[in-house]
Design an enzyme around this catalytic site. Structure first.
Site, PDB file in Angstrom:
ATOM      1  N   TYR A 125       0.866  -1.170   0.008  1.00  0.00           N
ATOM      2  CA  TYR A 125       0.178  -0.227   0.048  1.00  0.00           C
ATOM      3  C   TYR A 125       1.114   1.128  -0.011  1.00  0.00           C
ATOM      4  CZ  TYR A 125      -4.363  -2.422   1.384  1.00  0.00           C
ATOM      5  OH  TYR A 125      -5.540  -3.093   1.293  1.00  0.00           O
ATOM      6  N   TYR A 164      -0.245  -9.629   0.823  1.00  0.00           N
ATOM      7  CA  TYR A 164       0.587  -8.898   1.551  1.00  0.00           C
ATOM      8  C   TYR A 164       0.702  -9.608   2.876  1.00  0.00           C
ATOM      9  CZ  TYR A 164      -3.292  -6.058   3.175  1.00  0.00           C
ATOM     10  OH  TYR A 164      -4.518  -5.401   3.614  1.00  0.00           O
ATOM     11  N   ARG A 174      -2.605 -11.732   3.884  1.00  0.00           N
ATOM     12  CA  ARG A 174      -3.868 -11.711   3.252  1.00  0.00           C
ATOM     13  C   ARG A 174      -3.873 -12.066   2.082  1.00  0.00           C
ATOM     14  NH1 ARG A 174      -7.629  -8.291   4.295  1.00  0.00           N
ATOM     15  NH2 ARG A 174      -8.695 -10.353   4.161  1.00  0.00           N
TER      16      ARG A 174
HETATM   17 FE   LIG Z   1      -6.166  -4.607   2.509  1.00  0.00          FE
END
Ligand SMILES: [Fe+2]
Length: 256
Positions: A125, A164, A174
């Site tokens: 992210y 990730y 995840r």
């Molecule tokens: Fe997420």
């Protein structure tokens, strides 16, 4: 984005330990219970965050005085294409995701603000809390939005996100996902959920996905690969409908 912080205690749990916990909770599933299970210890950071009291009634008009609002005129069609928001092209598998927002009777929900945020192809992210050693793509912000059309349809062009790591337990990962928000007609109606990709090997290992105890409900969060959405020489295509109410509705976060 998922909360990447957790207590040092939780960090020592192993994947098999968390899986055993998930199996134990799954054995307590009650037919028809709200999804997801909010008090779900395998998802460590939810322990202190999940609602423990009844929802507080709010006056929608009062909240409008200080909560986020939006006007349709402020949305540029380019915001639905996450691959053209920078000078360069983002790296990764270009994909399109489209679907319809429907009510419980299958009617289209029109003019809905649909917002998405996601990791890049490397699973990173663009956020200060995400410091895991995967590359940031300078050509990818990972955020987009659009309004549903007269048929309730939304469509985004983006890059397929990578899985990730997060610190829920040791070696926790995840499944790849895209976060979705539906704004509703005012801020008190905002709904948030996640879309997943078919066949992800991380599904059975993930305490967030598994916090939805009903297997059928979990599957409603998984998009379908659709070759009619795929475009020749350009991108792959996925289809995912969001059902807001009724027995076939898409599981949404923060439900009581
Ligand atoms: Fe997420």
């Amino acid at each position: 984005m998922t909360n990447l912080l957790s207590s040092s205690n939780a960090a020592v749990s192993t994947q098999p330990e968390v899986e055993a916990e998930m199996a134990a909770v799954a054995a307590t599933a009650v037919e028809g219970e709200p999804q997801p299970r909010l008090d779900y210890p395998p998802y460590r950071s939810s322990l202190l965050r999940h609602p423990t009291k009844a929802l507080h009634p709010a006056n929608p008009e009062g909240i409008e005085l200080w909560s986020p609002v939006f006007g349709e005129e402020t949305i540029d069609p380019v915001e639905a294409d996450l691959t053209v928001q920078h000078e360069g092209e983002p790296l990764g598998e270009r994909m399109k995701v489209t679907g319809r927002v429907l009510d419980g009777d299958g009617r289209p929900v029109r003019d809905q603000l649909v917002e998405v945020w996601q990791a890049n192809a490397a699973g990173r992210y663009r956020h200060e809390k995400d410091q895991h050693p995967a590359p940031i793509d300078p050509s990818f912000s990972g955020v987009g939005r659009c309004l549903t059309d007269a048929e309730g349809r939304y469509e985004f062009t983006t890059i397929r996100p990578g899985p990730y790591p997060w610190r829920n337990h040791r070696n926790a990962w995840r499944p790849a996902h895209i976060h979705f928000s539906l704004f509703g007609t005012d801020f008190t109606q905002r709904l948030v959920t996640q879309m997943y990709f078919p066949g992800d090997p991380l599904f059975s290992l993930d305490p967030i996905y598994q916090s939805i105890l009903d297997p059928w409900a979990r599957e409603q969060l998984v998009a379908s690969y659709d070759h009619d959405v795929t475009e020749a020489e350009w991108c792959t295509g996925y289809r995912w409908d969001i059902v807001l109410t009724g027995s076939h509705r898409t599981p949404l976060e923060e439900e009581a």
